[in-house]
Design an enzyme around this catalytic site. Structure first.
Site, PDB file in Angstrom:
ATOM      1  N   ASP A   5       0.875  -1.171   0.000  1.00  0.00           N
ATOM      2  CA  ASP A   5       0.000   0.000   0.000  1.00  0.00           C
ATOM      3  C   ASP A   5       0.908   1.215   0.000  1.00  0.00           C
ATOM      4  OD1 ASP A   5      -1.769   2.123   0.608  1.00  0.00           O
ATOM      5  OD2 ASP A   5      -3.105   0.740   1.663  1.00  0.00           O
TER       6      ASP A   5
ATOM      7  N   ILE B 299       1.264   3.610   6.326  1.00  0.00           N
ATOM      8  CA  ILE B 299       0.361   3.583   7.483  1.00  0.00           C
ATOM      9  C   ILE B 299      -0.672   4.694   7.331  1.00  0.00           C
ATOM     10  CG2 ILE B 299       0.151   3.751   9.987  1.00  0.00           C
ATOM     11  CD1 ILE B 299       3.040   2.807  10.217  1.00  0.00           C
ATOM     12  N   HIS B 300      -1.935   4.295   7.277  1.00  0.00           N
ATOM     13  CA  HIS B 300      -3.053   5.239   7.195  1.00  0.00           C
ATOM     14  C   HIS B 300      -4.241   4.606   7.911  1.00  0.00           C
ATOM     15  CE1 HIS B 300      -4.915   2.801   4.004  1.00  0.00           C
ATOM     16  NE2 HIS B 300      -3.678   2.633   3.586  1.00  0.00           N
ATOM     17  N   GLY B 301      -5.388   5.202   7.853  1.00  0.00           N
ATOM     18  CA  GLY B 301      -6.542   4.758   8.619  1.00  0.00           C
ATOM     19  C   GLY B 301      -6.895   3.289   8.476  1.00  0.00           C
TER      20      GLY B 301
ATOM     21  N   ALA C 118      -4.010   1.301  10.054  1.00  0.00           N
ATOM     22  CA  ALA C 118      -3.869   1.556  11.486  1.00  0.00           C
ATOM     23  C   ALA C 118      -5.022   0.978  12.301  1.00  0.00           C
ATOM     24  CB  ALA C 118      -3.744   3.055  11.734  1.00  0.00           C
TER      25      ALA C 118
END
Length: 163
Positions: A9, A13-15, A18
């Site tokens: 991706d 690190i994103h919503g 996470a």
């Protein structure tokens, strides 16, 4: 190291990573594997702060992952390995890390790439890496979140006459 998920991706690190994927996989650590991010102190700091409070995050180069993967302190640690591209996943596999599946979340469009789904764009380097991984018997699934229907990356590439 107990690898619970290997994900490509390019947002790292994103919503979705996470919250959704962390809970779904039951991990305690996210390891971002990226030479670019590992060499950029600002990006590295932001990525280590983006994980949920109960999950530790680290940013390492591809070569550094090889050093820590077999370390005794990592033996029972449940991890998600997060990559920005399939080439780095291929490099890790060629260096001896064993795994049987890769989740593909998002690979944004940029010049020289072609859209294969609404969230994934590839160039020839990406296609070659996916072909290598598939030839090794590694399951390549496209899913943004755990509840999505699984698509086989190699079938999507075949359907689009990319392989």
């Amino acid at each position: 190291m107990n690898i619970r998920l290997i994900r490509i991706d390019d947002r790292l690190i994103h919503g979705q990573v996470a919250t959704t994927w962390s809970k779904y996989t039951g991990i305690s650590r996210i390891i971002v594997v990226s030479d670019d991010a590992a060499s950029n102190s600002l990006q590295k700091m932001l990525l280590t702060q983006a994980a949920p409070p109960e999950v530790k995050s680290h940013v390492v180069s591809v070569n550094k992952l090889n050093d820590i993967a077999g370390h005794p302190l990592m033996t029972d640690v449940k991890v998600m390995l997060l990559f920005s591209n399939p080439k780095d996943v291929m490099r890790v596999h060629k260096s001896g890390l064993s795994f049987d599946s890769v989740n593909i979340g998002g690979m944004k469009y940029s010049e020289g790439k072609q859209m294969v789904t609404h969230s994934i764009s590839v160039d020839q380097t990406d296609i070659d890496a996916f072909k290598y991984l598939n030839d090794q018997g590694i399951d390549l699934e496209i899913r943004k979140v755990p509840g999505d229907r699984r698509l086989k990356m190699i079938e999507v590439l075949k359907k689009g006459d990319f392989v």
